[in-house]
Write a protein that holds these residues in place. Structure first.
Motif, PDB file in Angstrom:
ATOM      1  N   ASP A 206      49.561 -15.181 -13.527  1.00 38.15           N
ATOM      2  CA  ASP A 206      50.450 -16.179 -12.983  1.00 38.15           C
ATOM      3  C   ASP A 206      50.537 -17.504 -13.726  1.00 38.15           C
ATOM      4  O   ASP A 206      51.645 -17.923 -14.008  1.00 38.15           O
ATOM      5  CB  ASP A 206      50.233 -16.297 -11.604  1.00 38.15           C
ATOM      6  N   VAL A 207      49.471 -17.927 -14.291  1.00 38.52           N
ATOM      7  CA  VAL A 207      49.529 -19.157 -14.892  1.00 38.52           C
ATOM      8  C   VAL A 207      50.015 -18.936 -16.298  1.00 38.52           C
ATOM      9  O   VAL A 207      50.856 -19.874 -16.917  1.00 38.52           O
ATOM     10  CB  VAL A 207      48.180 -19.919 -14.926  1.00 38.52           C
TER      11      VAL A 207
ATOM     12  N   GLU B  35      42.179 -21.963 -15.805  1.00 38.50           N
ATOM     13  CA  GLU B  35      43.323 -22.188 -15.047  1.00 38.50           C
ATOM     14  C   GLU B  35      44.076 -23.518 -15.854  1.00 38.50           C
ATOM     15  O   GLU B  35      45.185 -23.535 -16.375  1.00 38.50           O
ATOM     16  CB  GLU B  35      43.296 -22.176 -13.667  1.00 38.50           C
TER      17      GLU B  35
ATOM     18  N   ALA C 111      57.313 -19.436 -18.850  1.00 32.53           N
ATOM     19  CA  ALA C 111      58.725 -19.715 -18.229  1.00 32.53           C
ATOM     20  C   ALA C 111      58.764 -21.146 -18.838  1.00 32.53           C
ATOM     21  O   ALA C 111      60.043 -21.567 -19.031  1.00 32.53           O
ATOM     22  CB  ALA C 111      58.692 -19.519 -16.808  1.00 32.53           C
ATOM     23  N   ARG C 112      57.908 -22.093 -18.637  1.00 30.92           N
ATOM     24  CA  ARG C 112      58.122 -23.398 -18.791  1.00 30.92           C
ATOM     25  C   ARG C 112      58.477 -23.939 -20.320  1.00 30.92           C
ATOM     26  O   ARG C 112      59.382 -24.433 -20.479  1.00 30.92           O
ATOM     27  CB  ARG C 112      56.838 -24.070 -18.463  1.00 30.92           C
TER      28      ARG C 112
ATOM     29  N   ASN D  42      47.220 -23.862 -18.413  1.00 31.60           N
ATOM     30  CA  ASN D  42      48.321 -24.538 -17.821  1.00 31.60           C
ATOM     31  C   ASN D  42      48.766 -25.715 -18.803  1.00 31.60           C
ATOM     32  O   ASN D  42      49.856 -25.905 -18.934  1.00 31.60           O
ATOM     33  CB  ASN D  42      48.145 -24.799 -16.641  1.00 31.60           C
TER      34      ASN D  42
ATOM     35  N   ASN E 281      53.881 -18.319 -15.828  1.00 31.31           N
ATOM     36  CA  ASN E 281      54.271 -19.852 -15.693  1.00 31.31           C
ATOM     37  C   ASN E 281      54.384 -20.437 -16.723  1.00 31.31           C
ATOM     38  O   ASN E 281      55.611 -21.223 -16.982  1.00 31.31           O
ATOM     39  CB  ASN E 281      53.527 -20.451 -14.563  1.00 31.31           C
ATOM     40  N   TRP E 282      53.461 -20.544 -17.870  1.00 36.22           N
ATOM     41  CA  TRP E 282      53.639 -21.293 -19.042  1.00 36.22           C
ATOM     42  C   TRP E 282      54.799 -20.769 -19.850  1.00 36.22           C
ATOM     43  O   TRP E 282      55.260 -21.502 -20.473  1.00 36.22           O
ATOM     44  CB  TRP E 282      52.054 -21.246 -19.636  1.00 36.22           C
TER      45      TRP E 282
END
Length: 196
Positions: free
Chosen positions: A102-103, A65, A109-110, A69, A106-107
């Protein structure tokens, strides 16, 4: 000039979209070593760090994780992928486990990395997923995957140059050193030009 062809591109994540060296500082920290990325001559880091497969699996289970991330983007991957997104279908096919969905998103998206699909297999065997998505081209850093995909599917594979994937390559596997080079080669491919 021939019209540009829209491609379905299979894209590995770790070591391809993320920097291939990103795991080394975390492994050094955990195992009290001072290895450099250049010392990672084997894709199997258990061999490089002289630990058991079970120890590596346990480490990845505990640190995956954080690794996913914190990994930096590989060069200008984000810029190139944003440029490709309107013209090509981007399918990310990764050995990451589904629990890291999810991680991963999210990465993405970042860093504003676009995608059409993200397929987390939990296995290095990407052949069936590549078949399912009908990929025309694959981007990869693991030599065994590049060889299997190019031979079984008869598609070009762009293999990112790393210390752990050195070998003679068949005609369909093209060693690349940067995302700039990948972008140039994709342009040649879509216009039906020779890949040099």
């Amino acid at each position: 000039m021939k019209p540009e062809k829209i491609l379905t591109i299979g894209i590995d994540i770790d070591g391809t979209v993320t920097s291939p060296s990103s795991i080394v500082p975390m492994m050094n920290e955990s195992f009290g070593r001072d290895l450099r990325y250049e010392d990672c001559y084997d894709y199997n880091l258990a061999n490089v760090y002289q630990i058991t497969e079970a120890e590596f699996e346990q480490w990845l289970d505990q640190n995956g994780e954080r690794l996913y991330n914190e990994a930096p983007v590989h060069g200008i991957a984000d810029q190139v992928l944003r440029k490709w997104y309107p013209a090509h279908k981007l399918i990310y096919i990764s050995a990451r486990e589904a629990r890291h969905h999810d991680v991963t998103l999210n990465w993405f998206a970042r860093y504003q990395i676009p995608y059409h699909e993200v397929d987390l297999l939990g296995s290095h065997d990407k052949l069936e997923a590549a078949r399912k998505w009908g990929v025309d081209l694959f981007l990869e850093d693991r030599l065994e995957n590049a060889l299997q995909l190019s031979e079984a599917l008869q598609i070009p594979v762009f293999l990112f140059d790393t210390p752990y994937n050195q070998a003679r390559l068949p005609e369909l596997v093209h060693r690349v050193s940067s995302w700039e080079e990948v972008d140039r080669k994709l342009k040649a491919l879509t216009f039906g030009q020779a890949l040099v």
